[in-house]
Write an enzyme that holds these catalytic residues in place. Structure first.
Site: not given
Lengths: 542, 343
Positions: A248, A243, A291, A413, A241
């Protein structure tokens, strides 16, 4: 407080995590539960509502021992911490405390609930009177803790993770083991320390009702190292996906109400009415991880826009319209009131898609899964990240559960390479805390014509040996002092990395950068060859 | 003209053609004590307090010309009358008293007022001008009773010994290390004491001077690993992190210094423990000593005491940095102004 000061001394006297966990577990087991609850609260890094501003605290203390204010600030520059400066100053002026009322023997919980908290409502005169009494009565170590608790957070080099581990150790010692993840969950969200709360932390897992607003602990990703993701195995085992470059958040819908938590476990519900409105359509017993993004016309706005909203307690109409916000969901922790974190990623993802689709609200989206069936294809997608205003890629292992904390292995990440600039060190000043005796806070400049314009400040990225060496160099190359700040010979060049850059009217250089840090000391490069402001401006997008 | 000036290479005494604690070789060097930042080899002649002689010779070299002077004995040097008086900093440390015409100047050197079994205690020397050190010249520095700190060291060592771990205590190789051994003499100890090579020289010199020190077992390089399991090991700061440390398996580490008063220093230096043991005057001792000297003028050793000087001036005292030598550089080799000729 005396007992708590002993625990603090034990934690402070060792660098071994094993010894720290043992010291805490030992203390929690022996302390009255209410004291243990407050110790957990403080050690886990939570803070009381501020009773006294650090500057007033220090000024009053200095006045009480007849130290002039300029001498207080000189001392502070050497110590680097207000509470510690005050403790040492009082201890120097008054070697032996006089404690007729047994102030030092008050238990921690009584200290906080009966003495410190009520003080928040007192006026300055009452505060000063109370403080003077305590300053006279407490020895240096307790003076330090008192100052820390009153003016800010207590930091002892124990993370919440270690506190959780110590609590698990306590539960084990009672022959009623509780999983660390369960304890971490219980420490998440809004709670107030009490004897009952401490007991509920150690209660058996099946037991105990939690408040409906309580979030789950987040699963945090580990950075992919410089070698890239090939080491993670076949691409097919991973879900990719974007980032997202926002905040968050955890969106909770339970019992007909909605709560929005930020990563820092702060309730931010009132600041994001559109997201709360979207959440109203979610089925009861739903918890989403995702997010918060400033979002317009199908794309994110720069992070700086989102920050404008975060900085306000209440958001006005204009700002609501200027910076619309959306929640980009990427996981489901609870569905139909059931904790589904142990289910495999694909199952949670299917649940997420179903929830988002049936909701059909423009402010609540599911983070798209990226195609590209080779690592190479993903690497190419990552190259486009800056243009898309995302930070890079997320890689999540198919079949994996939703874990708590930052366990390595399942979530990675893969961030964009930072932007870099070669800049000249022009100002230096001492750091704070353990770096108070060293010049560790630097300002860097880039060339505009033949002058250096300050463009970024950076504090991190050098090794201890480099810091010591640079400190020595800076002291012997100081041109001028402005209080603690030294203007130094503009000779040392550093490669500065940062995540983003934008125009700013508040900075002399006209640009502001995000997360600047030093990546390399360019001893090979003369200052004249550092970058120019024009070259820096060229990095600004759009 | 005043008899003592600040000069980049030491304190310059024009009427004696001498320097106090010069940092470069000179004709005449008057020493307050034998630490490396006060004594450099290569000068033509050294004067020091008698008990410092052996330590001075170690640093200045076997062939150096050294004139040891008993504490309190006044001798003429050039047109000055000079005497050495105990400063309590380390063995042989001294304040230098200089008499010129009717004025008495005292240069404190490094000093402390706290108890130290290895050297003569500080003596107050009445004077007109007092040139004081002020390493710890801020109102945050106060030392606890040294005996209580020694108790802490022993308790820490005992805990390490119980786990079979050596306890490496870092301290200055000359002065502080021997002071620790002096405090440990006549105490019940949890194990043997071993030394880093750099500490041995000072230990020999102190013992030769008749100072009672705790027994030491030898040098760590000669020890078997089993010897060190319950040991206290004294080592200079520079040994920390060096390959030498590999001999001390699983050691706990501590550092004895006045800087350990500040938590940031304890943590940043990376030692497990900091012990607050200093050979300098703390803030109360500085104020008390300045008061007791009876001096009309207070001057500070170059680079020291800026804040303390400002505070005293605020209180109406004549205080500040020692005046810089205004004349031609006495170290420039251009006769006839060399210090030797002046004398």
């Amino acid at each position: 407080m005396k007992r708590f000061a002993r625990l603090y001394a034990r934690l402070d006297a060792t660098r071994s995590t094993r010894a720290k966990v043992a010291a805490m577990a030992d203390w929690f087991a022996k302390a009255p539960p209410a004291d243990a609850a407050w110790a957990v609260y403080l050690l886990a890094g939570r803070r009381l509502k501020r009773t006294v501003a650090p500057s007033a605290y220090a000024r009053w203390a200095a006045a009480s021992v007849g130290v002039p204010e300029w001498l207080l600030s000189t001392s502070h520059a050497t110590v680097g911490d207000t509470a510690e400066t005050v403790a040492l100053m009082i201890d120097t002026a008054r070697p032996t405390p006089t404690d007729a009322d047994g102030v030092a023997d008050r238990p921690l919980a009584a200290w906080i609930t009966e003495h410190l908290r009520p003080l928040a409502k007192a006026d300055d005169e009452q505060k000063r009177a109370a403080l003077s009494g305590w300053w006279a009565a407490l020895p240096a170590d307790q003076l330090f803790l008192l100052g820390k608790v009153l003016t800010g957070a207590l930091r002892v080099g124990v993370s919440r993770k270690l506190v959780v581990r110590a609590l698990a150790r306590c539960a084990e010692a009672r022959d009623a083991p509780v999983d660390e993840a369960v304890i971490l969950h219980r420490l998440t969200g809004d709670w107030s320390p009490s004897a009952a709360f401490f007991e509920s932390l150690l209660a058996p897992p099946e037991d105990g009702t939690r408040p409906p607003s309580q979030p789950y602990p987040y699963f945090l990703a580990t950075p992919v190292d410089d070698a890239g993701p090939e080491g993670l195995g076949p691409r097919a085992e991973w879900q990719a996906e974007w980032k997202w470059d926002g905040i968050r958040g955890q969106l909770i819908r339970r019992g007909g109400e909605a709560w929005l938590w930020s990563r820092g476990e702060e309730l931010v519900t009132p600041r994001f009415p559109a997201v709360v409105e979207a959440a109203a359509g979610l089925p009861d017993g739903t918890v989403l991880d995702g997010e918060l993004l400033a979002w317009r016309d199908g794309a994110p706005l720069p992070f700086a826009e989102l920050q404008r909203r975060l900085n306000r307690k209440r958001v006005g109409k204009t700002l609501l319209a200027e910076v619309p916000v959306a929640f980009m969901a990427y996981d489901v922790m609870e569905r139909g009131g059931e904790d589904i974190r142990a289910r495999p990623l694909e199952e949670r993802r299917a649940a997420l898609d179903a929830i988002v689709e049936s909701l059909g609200h423009p402010r609540l989206m599911a983070s798209p899964i990226l195609d590209g069936d080779t690592w190479q294809a993903l690497a190419e997608a990552r190259e486009s990240a800056r243009d898309r205003r995302v930070e890079g890629l997320m890689l999540k292992r198919r079949g994996s559960p939703y874990r708590a904390g930052r366990p390595r292995g399942d979530w990675w990440k893969w961030k964009l390479d930072p932007l870099t600039v070669d800049a000249v060190l022009i100002y230096a000043q001492p750091g704070s805390g353990r770096r108070a005796t060293l010049l560790t806070d630097y300002t860097f400049g880039v060339w505009r014509g033949d002058t250096l314009v300050p463009f970024a400040k950076a504090y991190s990225g050098l090794s201890d040996a480099e810091i010591t060496e640079l400190d020595r160099w800076l002291r012997s190359h100081t041109r001028e002092k402005f209080g603690p700040v030294r203007a130094v010979d503009p000779e040392q060049v550093f490669e500065i990395a940062f995540e983003g850059i934008r125009r700013s009217t508040r900075h002399k250089s006209g640009v502001a950068v995000r997360f600047p840090r030093m990546v390399r000391w360019r001893r090979d490069k003369p200052a004249a060859e550092a970058d120019t402001l024009a070259a820096v401006e060229a990095l600004i997008e759009g | 003209m005043q008899p003592i000036f600040h000069h980049p290479d030491g304190l310059y005494c024009p009427q004696a053609g001498a320097f106090i604690d010069p940092l470069v070789p000179v004709k005449r060097a008057l020493l307050t004590h034998a630490h490396a930042d006060h004594l450099r080899p290569g000068s033509d002649a050294y004067w020091c307090a008698a008990p410092a002689e052996a330590l001075v010779r170690r640093r200045a070299g076997p062939d150096a010309t050294i004139h040891p002077v008993p504490y309190g004995k006044a001798i003429p040097i050039g047109r000055l009358t000079v005497s050495w008086h105990p400063a309590g900093h380390m063995l042989g440390s001294a304040q230098i008293r200089v008499e010129h015409r009717d004025a008495v100047w005292v240069v404190s050197g490094d000093y402390k007022r706290a108890a130290d079994p290895t050297c003569a205690p500080f003596e107050t020397v009445p004077c007109d001008v007092f040139v004081s050190e002020a390493t710890f010249g801020l109102p945050i520095f106060r030392w606890p009773d040294p005996e209580a700190v020694v108790d802490e060291i022993i308790a820490w060592w005992r805990a390490g010994a119980a786990e079979g771990r050596p306890s490496a205590l870092f301290a200055y190789a000359y002065g502080k290390s021997q002071r620790i051994l002096g405090h440990l003499a006549r105490r019940a100890l949890p194990g043997p004491i071993w030394l880093h090579g750099a500490v041995q020289g000072g230990v020999d010199a102190y013992r030769a001077a008749g100072v009672a020190l705790a027994d030491t077992a030898g040098l760590v390089v000669d020890a078997e690993p089993a010897d060190l399991k319950r040991a206290l090991v004294l080592a200079p700061v520079s040994a920390g992190g060096s390959p030498w440390m590999k001999r001390l398996k699983r050691a706990q580490t501590g550092f004895a210094s006045g800087w350990m008063r500040i938590r940031g220093n304890r943590r940043r230096k990376g030692y497990d423990r900091g012990f607050l043991l200093s050979d300098h005057a703390d803030w109360p001792a500085l104020l008390r000593t300045i008061e007791e000297s009876g001096a009309r003028r207070i001057r500070f050793w170059p680079g020291h005491g800026e804040a303390l000087g400002d505070l005293l001036r605020e209180r109406g005292r004549d205080a500040g940095p020692l005046e810089r030598w205004p004349g031609r550089d006495p170290l420039t080799p251009s006769p006839p102004d060399r210090p030797s000729e002046v004398a």
